[in-house]
Design an enzyme around this catalytic site. Sequence first.
Site, PDB file in Angstrom:
ATOM      1  N   ASP A 157     106.406 -44.270 -19.287  1.00  0.00           N
ATOM      2  CA  ASP A 157     107.504 -45.262 -19.579  1.00  0.00           C
ATOM      3  C   ASP A 157     107.848 -45.685 -21.043  1.00  0.00           C
ATOM      4  O   ASP A 157     106.831 -45.839 -21.648  1.00  0.00           O
ATOM      5  CB  ASP A 157     107.036 -46.561 -18.869  1.00  0.00           C
ATOM      6  CG  ASP A 157     108.129 -47.464 -18.435  1.00  0.00           C
ATOM      7  OD1 ASP A 157     109.232 -47.482 -19.056  1.00  0.00           O
ATOM      8  OD2 ASP A 157     107.944 -48.388 -17.917  1.00  0.00           O
ATOM      9  N   ASN A 165     118.905 -50.377 -25.936  1.00  0.00           N
ATOM     10  CA  ASN A 165     120.210 -50.487 -25.163  1.00  0.00           C
ATOM     11  C   ASN A 165     121.007 -51.805 -25.717  1.00  0.00           C
ATOM     12  O   ASN A 165     122.249 -51.718 -26.112  1.00  0.00           O
ATOM     13  CB  ASN A 165     120.219 -50.865 -23.764  1.00  0.00           C
ATOM     14  CG  ASN A 165     119.797 -49.345 -23.055  1.00  0.00           C
ATOM     15  OD1 ASN A 165     120.491 -48.299 -23.392  1.00  0.00           O
ATOM     16  ND2 ASN A 165     119.223 -49.201 -22.100  1.00  0.00           N
ATOM     17  N   ASP A 174     121.203 -43.409 -23.585  1.00  0.00           N
ATOM     18  CA  ASP A 174     121.213 -42.236 -23.042  1.00  0.00           C
ATOM     19  C   ASP A 174     120.530 -40.862 -24.169  1.00  0.00           C
ATOM     20  O   ASP A 174     119.994 -40.146 -23.566  1.00  0.00           O
ATOM     21  CB  ASP A 174     122.718 -41.894 -22.844  1.00  0.00           C
ATOM     22  CG  ASP A 174     123.351 -42.990 -21.636  1.00  0.00           C
ATOM     23  OD1 ASP A 174     122.417 -43.183 -21.051  1.00  0.00           O
ATOM     24  OD2 ASP A 174     124.409 -42.784 -21.299  1.00  0.00           O
ATOM     25  N   GLU A 201     113.938 -45.835 -17.378  1.00  0.00           N
ATOM     26  CA  GLU A 201     113.330 -45.269 -18.540  1.00  0.00           C
ATOM     27  C   GLU A 201     111.996 -44.678 -18.058  1.00  0.00           C
ATOM     28  O   GLU A 201     111.033 -44.184 -18.867  1.00  0.00           O
ATOM     29  CB  GLU A 201     113.102 -46.219 -19.787  1.00  0.00           C
ATOM     30  CG  GLU A 201     112.577 -47.368 -19.398  1.00  0.00           C
ATOM     31  CD  GLU A 201     113.038 -48.577 -18.907  1.00  0.00           C
ATOM     32  OE1 GLU A 201     112.526 -49.735 -18.983  1.00  0.00           O
ATOM     33  OE2 GLU A 201     114.181 -48.301 -18.409  1.00  0.00           O
TER      34      GLU A 201
END
Length: 279
Positions: A157, A165, A174, A201
């Site tokens: 993770d 973001n 991305d 993620e």
Amino acid sequence: MYKISVNKEIFNDLLLKKLKVLEKSTSSYWKRELLEPKIINDKIKYTIKQIDKIKITNGLGEDKPQMIIECKKVDYSFKKDLFEFHFGKILEQKNSDMSEDYKDTLIQVLLQERVQLQDSMNRDHLTGVYNRRKMENDLSAFVNQNNKDLLTAVFIDADRFKGINDNFGHETGDKALIYLAKRIQKYADILNGEAYRYGGEEFLILCFLPKDELLKKLEQLKEDIKSQKIYHSKKDISLTVSMGVAFYKDCKTKDELIKKADDCVYIAKDRGRDTIVVS
């Protein structure tokens, strides 16, 4: 319906989908049929008439091989001075006299397309690694293999990913996911396993490797991920990951295996992130 006559080789190539664009010389007939004049600001300009389907024939007579094929687009190449017909699926076909070799090739092409379609359905569209559905199918197969006692689930993770973001935009997020996926896939190969994007993620590796060797490689993966930065105009971004590891030999079901690995990730987060926790 417009009709184009072609030789046997081109006809079979279209039939086998080896040829998807057919070039046709700009004869007076095709110019008259496909170029539509319009007067714009007292000047004559031409647009290209679009066709939804076209008949392709080979040979002479009523029993000649022919097909009706979808025409996705008609273009004009000024450089080559010819029309380009972009074809899609075959709508109708009759009197085809393909040789046995061509029939065998057609079967191979169709089988290959089926494999490619299945593979694309099993992959995450952004990162290119396998998706969760593929993971679930693989896991069901892995728990029935003779080497299932070596089966390990590694949950990975990305740490503080929401901040990437929020502060740098989803496009940069991305890029970070693609970067992670490439590193994880590389090590999945080393670990005798496969990588999957589990969601968001979160990534997962299912692999078969002895515990000591596995943990050594995972430590290398963790360090490799944070050793390189992702470029951004504001500042370069460093990534770290938290990992959870669980072993199938310690579980009663495959669902328990995934849950244990996932639980270990939460423990790794509580311990400050950028760490590996083993069940």
